[in-house]
Motif scaffolding. Structure first.
Motif, PDB file in Angstrom:
ATOM      1  N   UNK A 140       0.826  -1.211   0.000  1.00 24.51           N
ATOM      2  CA  UNK A 140       0.000   0.000   0.000  1.00 24.51           C
ATOM      3  C   UNK A 140       0.860   1.261   0.000  1.00 24.51           C
ATOM      4  N   UNK A 141       1.959   1.253   0.758  1.00 28.90           N
ATOM      5  CA  UNK A 141       2.834   2.432   0.786  1.00 28.90           C
ATOM      6  C   UNK A 141       3.395   2.681  -0.613  1.00 28.90           C
ATOM      7  N   UNK A 142       3.756   1.599  -1.286  1.00 25.45           N
ATOM      8  CA  UNK A 142       4.300   1.734  -2.640  1.00 25.45           C
ATOM      9  C   UNK A 142       3.214   2.143  -3.640  1.00 25.45           C
ATOM     10  N   UNK A 143       2.032   1.614  -3.446  1.00 19.61           N
ATOM     11  CA  UNK A 143       0.902   1.957  -4.324  1.00 19.61           C
ATOM     12  C   UNK A 143       0.603   3.452  -4.225  1.00 19.61           C
ATOM     13  N   UNK A 144       0.531   3.966  -2.999  1.00 19.05           N
ATOM     14  CA  UNK A 144       0.228   5.387  -2.827  1.00 19.05           C
ATOM     15  C   UNK A 144       1.338   6.273  -3.385  1.00 19.05           C
ATOM     16  N   UNK A 145       2.587   5.846  -3.222  1.00 22.02           N
ATOM     17  CA  UNK A 145       3.693   6.630  -3.783  1.00 22.02           C
ATOM     18  C   UNK A 145       3.558   6.687  -5.304  1.00 22.02           C
ATOM     19  N   UNK A 146       3.217   5.556  -5.892  1.00 22.85           N
ATOM     20  CA  UNK A 146       3.082   5.482  -7.346  1.00 22.85           C
ATOM     21  C   UNK A 146       1.894   6.334  -7.819  1.00 22.85           C
ATOM     22  N   UNK A 147       0.792   6.254  -7.093  1.00 23.67           N
ATOM     23  CA  UNK A 147      -0.403   7.031  -7.458  1.00 23.67           C
ATOM     24  C   UNK A 147      -0.095   8.520  -7.440  1.00 23.67           C
ATOM     25  N   UNK A 148       0.652   8.921  -6.417  1.00 18.80           N
ATOM     26  CA  UNK A 148       0.930  10.342  -6.280  1.00 18.80           C
ATOM     27  C   UNK A 148       1.647  10.886  -7.512  1.00 18.80           C
ATOM     28  N   UNK A 149       2.509  10.066  -8.106  1.00 17.13           N
ATOM     29  CA  UNK A 149       3.261  10.554  -9.262  1.00 17.13           C
ATOM     30  C   UNK A 149       2.345  10.794 -10.462  1.00 17.13           C
ATOM     31  N   UNK A 150       1.157  10.235 -10.444  1.00 18.50           N
ATOM     32  CA  UNK A 150       0.188  10.460 -11.525  1.00 18.50           C
ATOM     33  C   UNK A 150      -0.877  11.478 -11.128  1.00 18.50           C
ATOM     34  N   UNK A 151      -0.774  12.032  -9.933  1.00 20.85           N
ATOM     35  CA  UNK A 151      -1.801  12.966  -9.479  1.00 20.85           C
ATOM     36  C   UNK A 151      -3.050  12.272  -8.961  1.00 20.85           C
ATOM     37  N   UNK A 152      -2.956  10.976  -8.680  1.00 22.97           N
ATOM     38  CA  UNK A 152      -4.102  10.254  -8.113  1.00 22.97           C
ATOM     39  C   UNK A 152      -4.056  10.354  -6.585  1.00 22.97           C
ATOM     40  N   UNK A 153      -5.238  10.435  -5.969  1.00 25.33           N
ATOM     41  CA  UNK A 153      -5.299  10.493  -4.508  1.00 25.33           C
ATOM     42  C   UNK A 153      -4.809   9.182  -3.905  1.00 25.33           C
ATOM     43  N   UNK A 154      -4.390   9.232  -2.629  1.00 19.42           N
ATOM     44  CA  UNK A 154      -4.061   7.970  -1.948  1.00 19.42           C
ATOM     45  C   UNK A 154      -5.274   7.047  -1.981  1.00 19.42           C
ATOM     46  N   UNK A 155      -5.028   5.766  -1.928  1.00 18.40           N
ATOM     47  CA  UNK A 155      -6.125   4.804  -2.067  1.00 18.40           C
ATOM     48  C   UNK A 155      -7.125   4.973  -0.922  1.00 18.40           C
ATOM     49  N   UNK A 156      -8.389   4.884  -1.303  1.00 17.75           N
ATOM     50  CA  UNK A 156      -9.500   5.119  -0.400  1.00 17.75           C
ATOM     51  C   UNK A 156      -9.890   3.783   0.248  1.00 17.75           C
ATOM     52  N   UNK A 157      -9.939   3.699   1.584  1.00 16.18           N
ATOM     53  CA  UNK A 157     -10.305   2.406   2.179  1.00 16.18           C
ATOM     54  C   UNK A 157     -11.732   2.003   1.809  1.00 16.18           C
ATOM     55  N   UNK A 158     -11.941   0.716   1.595  1.00 17.76           N
ATOM     56  CA  UNK A 158     -13.274   0.207   1.280  1.00 17.76           C
ATOM     57  C   UNK A 158     -14.159   0.274   2.512  1.00 17.76           C
ATOM     58  N   UNK A 159     -15.423   0.671   2.292  1.00 20.65           N
ATOM     59  CA  UNK A 159     -16.421   0.519   3.354  1.00 20.65           C
ATOM     60  C   UNK A 159     -17.449  -0.473   2.852  1.00 20.65           C
ATOM     61  N   UNK A 160     -17.974  -1.294   3.783  1.00 26.56           N
ATOM     62  CA  UNK A 160     -18.821  -2.420   3.360  1.00 26.56           C
ATOM     63  C   UNK A 160     -20.023  -1.983   2.524  1.00 26.56           C
ATOM     64  N   UNK A 161     -20.500  -0.755   2.770  1.00 28.95           N
ATOM     65  CA  UNK A 161     -21.692  -0.302   2.042  1.00 28.95           C
ATOM     66  C   UNK A 161     -21.336   0.433   0.748  1.00 28.95           C
ATOM     67  N   UNK A 162     -20.041   0.542   0.440  1.00 28.62           N
ATOM     68  CA  UNK A 162     -19.642   1.215  -0.800  1.00 28.62           C
ATOM     69  C   UNK A 162     -20.118   0.437  -2.025  1.00 28.62           C
ATOM     70  N   UNK A 163     -20.243   1.172  -3.126  1.00 25.44           N
ATOM     71  CA  UNK A 163     -20.500   0.541  -4.424  1.00 25.44           C
ATOM     72  C   UNK A 163     -19.420   1.062  -5.365  1.00 25.44           C
ATOM     73  N   UNK A 164     -18.692   0.158  -5.990  1.00 24.59           N
ATOM     74  CA  UNK A 164     -17.594   0.590  -6.859  1.00 24.59           C
ATOM     75  C   UNK A 164     -18.131   0.945  -8.245  1.00 24.59           C
ATOM     76  N   UNK A 165     -17.985   2.199  -8.661  1.00 25.33           N
ATOM     77  CA  UNK A 165     -18.539   2.607  -9.956  1.00 25.33           C
ATOM     78  C   UNK A 165     -17.678   2.177 -11.147  1.00 25.33           C
ATOM     79  N   UNK A 166     -16.498   1.622 -10.882  1.00 20.90           N
ATOM     80  CA  UNK A 166     -15.556   1.390 -11.986  1.00 20.90           C
ATOM     81  C   UNK A 166     -15.523  -0.053 -12.483  1.00 20.90           C
ATOM     82  N   UNK A 167     -15.643  -1.025 -11.592  1.00 15.18           N
ATOM     83  CA  UNK A 167     -15.404  -2.405 -12.006  1.00 15.18           C
ATOM     84  C   UNK A 167     -13.934  -2.591 -12.349  1.00 15.18           C
ATOM     85  N   UNK A 168     -13.615  -3.722 -12.969  1.00 12.69           N
ATOM     86  CA  UNK A 168     -12.219  -3.993 -13.280  1.00 12.69           C
ATOM     87  C   UNK A 168     -12.139  -4.948 -14.460  1.00 12.69           C
TER      88      UNK A 168
END
Ligand SMILES: [Cu+2]
Length: 515
Positions: free
Chosen positions: A105-133
């Protein structure tokens, strides 16, 4: 008819764990390296423009060396009996589960930052992911992956599951508060008191899936979460990448799920402190004493010593370059690589000569602007060094390719610094952070990172072993205890104190520098 993935799984388990296979030193064949149907010409790497999007990280999540590392980690640290033995777990497995994924996760967030992406958002059980994969056609057209389907977007967790997960979370929090793990049937009187040395291990066990009889109270949260995402919106045998450790990290939701898991683990670590002043070895390393270069030699004058001090200061490190290239292996979206580099570290003794000093050097980096967040520190290396009884000072040069976090190259570890100080044991050769991802990407204009070298007393903290392949830091070693007695992630594993006073990371470094 046969199920290819079951046969592959059985073969890999046999080769990694069974004493018979290990006695013949059989290697795990690369079962997925069939020729790619990918048309390389369509994959010219054009830097993305516009609003940052999750898919910009695809080159990282689908890097085959990374996918393999994570897959093998779970082959080594399994949730059931180790074949050919009676052991259920390897040494400190629960703690390493927490630590290895925390570092991802520390490496993921460092990598995201270099693209201007926010640090990863923790999942909450009631969340719905709008993106899929979706791993792409190349992945899904391959017969290797016939059971896998892209994860559809917009599907919530079933409400019955949400309630179960909330109950487990409540029970885990209560255990942290009371400092006691217990089974639901209290009359059996099985309890474990947290707050002793093995706590970090138990916290990992109950949250992953490997707490045995305690699971009736705390669930198998991490694994069950993978299971829910793994079948979300699909019928029958079909599964998403999240269902299997072989492919789970391809899905961005993996990291959101693990951020939730890590936050829960942190709720425990947050209640502890790590005291840094008590057993520091008598050596001094200051901010002028660390240089990184692409050359194997330290800069001219770096080693000069006169009148009991270093003669020259103000050296600068080389700029380290990374490159994002075309995909090289199956199902990749790009390949991040970097220049080879070396650390040059000056260490001097405090006080008189006469005793040999056994040292453990721990190297970490963090994006400069997050340096006070201990969870953002990325382990780069950890190794042992002896300052001879008559030595007042020394310059240590360490190659990046010898790092304890990477999947080491056995053919390149014949001149390792640690050879005279350690016994060589078998590593888990297929397990380790990919060398090509050792450095975060950074940005075109360069990104400021801090590098910390933390020296501790090796007589307190280390088993004196090395391995020529695999990663000792992230994967441990075969038939051996984990090679470092300190809590994994030390000194950043918990809030820090110096002489009993809790303080921010950077302040603690200043204090230790000026001891
Ligand atoms: Cu995992």
């Amino acid at each position: 008819r046969y199920n290819r993935s079951v046969i592959q799984y059985a073969l890999k388990i046999f080769l990694v764990h069974h004493t018979l296979a290990r006695s013949y030193r059989l290697k795990v064949p690369d079962l997925t390296d069939a020729p790619s149907t990918m048309d390389m010409a369509t994959h010219a790497m054009v830097p993305p423009i516009g609003e940052p999007e999750e898919i910009w990280m695809d080159y990282w999540r689908h890097d085959k060396n990374f996918v393999d590392h994570h897959s093998y980690w779970h082959f080594v640290y399994r949730g059931s009996v180790i074949p050919g033995t009676d052991a259920v777990h390897l040494d400190r497995q629960g703690e390493l589960f927490g630590y290895m994924h925390k570092q991802m996760l520390a490496r993921y967030d460092a990598e995201r930052e270099s693209w201007g992406l926010d640090p990863v958002d923790p999942w909450e059980f009631t969340d719905v992911d709008p993106l899929g994969s979706d791993a792409g056609d190349d992945f899904h057209l391959s017969p290797l992956n016939s059971n896998f389907r892209p994860r559809p977007a917009g599907i919530p967790w079933p409400s019955s599951q949400i309630r179960r997960f909330q109950d487990w979370t409540d029970n885990i929090r209560r255990a942290f508060e009371e400092g006691i793990l217990q089974t639901t049937r209290r009359e059996r009187g099985i309890q474990i008191r947290l707050g002793e040395n093995s706590s970090a291990n138990w916290v990992g066990h109950i949250i992953e899936a490997t707490s045995g009889i305690f699971a009736d109270n705390y669930g198998r949260m991490h694994n069950r979460g993978h299971g829910i995402f793994g079948s979300l919106g699909l019928q029958g045998d079909l599964q998403t990448y999240m269902a299997h450790a072989d492919h789970a990290i391809r899905d961005h939701i993996f990291f959101r799920w693990h951020k939730f898991i890590d936050n829960l683990i942190e709720e425990y670590h947050q209640t502890r402190t790590t005291e840094l002043a008590v057993d520091a070895p008598p050596v001094i390393i200051g901010e002028n004493d660390i240089v990184i270069s692409t050359s194997e030699n330290p800069p001219n004058g770096f080693s000069d010593w006169s009148s009991n001090q270093w003669s020259n200061n103000n050296f600068s490190s080389d700029l380290l370059k990374t490159a994002l290239d075309l995909p090289q292996q199956l199902f990749e979206w790009g390949k991040l690589t970097h220049d080879q580099f070396n650390y040059h570290i000056r260490v001097r003794r405090r006080g008189n000569t006469g005793t040999e000093l056994r040292l453990t050097l721990r190297i970490y980096i963090a994006p400069a602007q997050h340096a006070n967040d201990r969870r953002r520190w990325i382990e780069m290396d950890k190794f042992r060094y002896v300052l001879g009884a008559t030595e007042t000072h020394t310059v240590i040069t360490r190659r990046d390719r010898h790092s304890s976090v990477i999947r080491r190259f056995p053919e390149e570890t014949t001149d390792d610094l640690e050879i005279p100080l350690t016994t060589t044991v078998d590593g888990f050769c297929e397990c380790g952070w990919p060398y090509n991802l050792l450095l975060p990407r950074g940005t075109r204009d360069g990104e400021r990172y801090l590098l910390a070298v933390f020296i501790s007393d090796n007589t307190i903290d280390s088993l004196r072993i090395r391995s020529r392949c695999g990663s000792l830091s992230y994967c441990g070693a075969q038939d051996s205890r984990y090679p470092d007695r300190r809590q994994m992630g030390y000194p950043f594993a918990t809030p820090i104190s110096v002489n009993g006073q809790e303080m921010e990371v950077l302040e603690s470094m200043n204090r230790l520098d000026n001891f």
